[in-house]
Design a protein around this motif. Structure first.
Motif, mmCIF file in Angstrom:
data_model
loop_
_atom_site.group_PDB
_atom_site.id
_atom_site.type_symbol
_atom_site.label_atom_id
_atom_site.label_comp_id
_atom_site.label_asym_id
_atom_site.label_seq_id
_atom_site.Cartn_x
_atom_site.Cartn_y
_atom_site.Cartn_z
ATOM 1 N N ASP A 1 -8.626 -12.037 -0.444
ATOM 2 C CA ASP A 1 -7.770 -13.026 0.204
ATOM 3 C C ASP A 1 -6.308 -12.942 -0.222
ATOM 4 O O ASP A 1 -5.424 -13.196 0.575
ATOM 5 C CB ASP A 1 -8.284 -14.442 -0.082
ATOM 6 N N THR A 2 -6.053 -12.606 -1.459
ATOM 7 C CA THR A 2 -4.671 -12.628 -1.938
ATOM 8 C C THR A 2 -4.150 -11.209 -2.156
ATOM 9 O O THR A 2 -4.924 -10.278 -2.390
ATOM 10 C CB THR A 2 -4.551 -13.415 -3.259
ATOM 11 N N LEU A 3 -2.856 -11.088 -2.113
ATOM 12 C CA LEU A 3 -2.200 -9.801 -2.296
ATOM 13 C C LEU A 3 -2.472 -9.255 -3.695
ATOM 14 O O LEU A 3 -2.768 -8.070 -3.866
ATOM 15 C CB LEU A 3 -0.696 -9.939 -2.046
ATOM 16 N N LEU A 4 -2.404 -10.109 -4.696
ATOM 17 C CA LEU A 4 -2.622 -9.672 -6.069
ATOM 18 C C LEU A 4 -4.058 -9.176 -6.280
ATOM 19 O O LEU A 4 -4.282 -8.150 -6.933
ATOM 20 C CB LEU A 4 -2.307 -10.808 -7.048
ATOM 21 N N THR A 5 -5.018 -9.871 -5.718
ATOM 22 C CA THR A 5 -6.412 -9.433 -5.825
ATOM 23 C C THR A 5 -6.609 -8.115 -5.095
ATOM 24 O O THR A 5 -7.301 -7.210 -5.594
ATOM 25 C CB THR A 5 -7.356 -10.507 -5.241
ATOM 26 N N MET A 6 -5.997 -7.975 -3.930
ATOM 27 C CA MET A 6 -6.094 -6.721 -3.172
ATOM 28 C C MET A 6 -5.518 -5.563 -3.978
ATOM 29 O O MET A 6 -6.123 -4.493 -4.051
ATOM 30 C CB MET A 6 -5.341 -6.866 -1.842
ATOM 31 N N ILE A 7 -4.377 -5.782 -4.613
ATOM 32 C CA ILE A 7 -3.764 -4.728 -5.426
ATOM 33 C C ILE A 7 -4.670 -4.378 -6.604
ATOM 34 O O ILE A 7 -4.883 -3.198 -6.905
ATOM 35 C CB ILE A 7 -2.367 -5.162 -5.925
ATOM 36 N N SER A 8 -5.199 -5.398 -7.258
ATOM 37 C CA SER A 8 -6.059 -5.166 -8.435
ATOM 38 C C SER A 8 -7.270 -4.315 -8.079
ATOM 39 O O SER A 8 -7.583 -3.343 -8.773
ATOM 40 C CB SER A 8 -6.533 -6.500 -9.015
ATOM 41 N N TRP A 9 -7.958 -4.665 -6.998
ATOM 42 C CA TRP A 9 -9.130 -3.885 -6.585
ATOM 43 C C TRP A 9 -8.723 -2.502 -6.100
ATOM 44 O O TRP A 9 -9.452 -1.525 -6.302
ATOM 45 C CB TRP A 9 -9.932 -4.633 -5.521
ATOM 46 N N GLY A 10 -7.560 -2.391 -5.459
ATOM 47 C CA GLY A 10 -7.073 -1.085 -5.023
ATOM 48 C C GLY A 10 -6.775 -0.177 -6.203
ATOM 49 O O GLY A 10 -7.113 1.014 -6.190
ATOM 50 N N VAL A 11 -6.165 -0.726 -7.243
ATOM 51 C CA VAL A 11 -5.881 0.051 -8.451
ATOM 52 C C VAL A 11 -7.190 0.472 -9.122
ATOM 53 O O VAL A 11 -7.342 1.620 -9.542
ATOM 54 C CB VAL A 11 -4.986 -0.753 -9.427
ATOM 55 N N PHE A 12 -8.140 -0.458 -9.199
ATOM 56 C CA PHE A 12 -9.452 -0.128 -9.771
ATOM 57 C C PHE A 12 -10.114 0.999 -8.978
ATOM 58 O O PHE A 12 -10.642 1.954 -9.550
ATOM 59 C CB PHE A 12 -10.339 -1.377 -9.798
ATOM 60 N N GLY A 13 -10.063 0.900 -7.664
ATOM 61 C CA GLY A 13 -10.632 1.947 -6.811
ATOM 62 C C GLY A 13 -9.949 3.282 -7.020
ATOM 63 O O GLY A 13 -10.599 4.335 -7.054
ATOM 64 N N PHE A 14 -8.621 3.256 -7.179
ATOM 65 C CA PHE A 14 -7.881 4.498 -7.434
ATOM 66 C C PHE A 14 -8.323 5.125 -8.756
ATOM 67 O O PHE A 14 -8.497 6.344 -8.844
ATOM 68 C CB PHE A 14 -6.371 4.262 -7.452
ATOM 69 N N VAL B 1 0.840 -1.205 0.000
ATOM 70 C CA VAL B 1 0.000 0.000 0.000
ATOM 71 C C VAL B 1 0.874 1.253 0.000
ATOM 72 O O VAL B 1 0.556 2.222 -0.699
ATOM 73 C CB VAL B 1 -0.994 -0.007 1.188
ATOM 74 N N ILE B 2 1.976 1.255 0.720
ATOM 75 C CA ILE B 2 2.879 2.412 0.707
ATOM 76 C C ILE B 2 3.424 2.643 -0.700
ATOM 77 O O ILE B 2 3.428 3.774 -1.197
ATOM 78 C CB ILE B 2 4.045 2.226 1.713
ATOM 79 N N LEU B 3 3.843 1.573 -1.371
ATOM 80 C CA LEU B 3 4.343 1.711 -2.742
ATOM 81 C C LEU B 3 3.246 2.212 -3.686
ATOM 82 O O LEU B 3 3.483 3.100 -4.507
ATOM 83 C CB LEU B 3 4.896 0.379 -3.247
ATOM 84 N N CYS B 4 2.045 1.660 -3.553
ATOM 85 C CA CYS B 4 0.918 2.117 -4.382
ATOM 86 C C CYS B 4 0.596 3.576 -4.090
ATOM 87 O O CYS B 4 0.313 4.354 -5.012
ATOM 88 C CB CYS B 4 -0.307 1.232 -4.144
ATOM 89 N N MET B 5 0.636 3.953 -2.831
ATOM 90 C CA MET B 5 0.348 5.335 -2.444
ATOM 91 C C MET B 5 1.337 6.291 -3.129
ATOM 92 O O MET B 5 0.933 7.329 -3.659
ATOM 93 C CB MET B 5 0.430 5.490 -0.926
ATOM 94 N N ILE B 6 2.605 5.935 -3.137
ATOM 95 C CA ILE B 6 3.626 6.778 -3.784
ATOM 96 C C ILE B 6 3.340 6.904 -5.274
ATOM 97 O O ILE B 6 3.371 8.005 -5.830
ATOM 98 C CB ILE B 6 5.035 6.206 -3.512
#
Length: 135
Positions: free
Chosen positions: A72-85, A19-24
């Motif tokens: 459940d998975t890190l990759l899925t969390m990143i994908s949905w986080g990117v979509f949300g962004f 999340v810190i890397l994505c935030m940057i």
């Protein structure tokens, strides 16, 4: 080795790091789409930019909060986080479009605290709506 990755401390540290890397990265994207330089303006004491940027930071963090809670998975969390962004970024452009009487970026750069506050509240509010949609 599989047991290592299932440890709550390791998973929490992993989510935190990602999340810190994505935030940057996402703040760099916001830096590209605004006409002003966020951190230069904040350094000069521009409260409107600080509020707008703070709202973006809160919004991104809140979106990832929901993404972590519901995936459940890190990759899925990143994908949905990117979509949300991306949805949050679209909301930024809609806000700019819906105010034809003045330019949001120019008002924030000129330290219009009222516009900075509204920008912050829109980012935070949209993040709750986006987060609810992710669940």
């Amino acid at each position: 080795m599989n047991q290592f990755w299932e440890n709550e401390f390791v998973r929490t540290a992993g989510y935190y790091s990602v999340v810190i890397l994505c935030m940057i990265v996402f703040l760099a994207v916001f830096e590209l789409v605004t006409k002003y330089r966020n951190w230069d303006e904040i350094k000069k004491g521009n409260v409107a930019v600080a509020m707008a940027t703070g709202g973006k930071i809160f919004g991104i963090a809140n979106i990832f909060r929901h993404s972590i809670m519901h995936n459940d998975t890190l990759l899925t969390m990143i994908s949905w986080g990117v979509f949300g962004f991306i949805l949050l970024l679209i909301g930024y452009f809609i806000f700019e479009f819906l105010t034809p009487k003045f330019k949001i970026d120019e008002e924030i750069e000129n330290n219009n605290k009222a516009v900075g506050l509204i920008s912050m509240i829109i980012s935070i509010g949209l993040s709750f709506v986006i987060g609810a949609g992710l669940s």
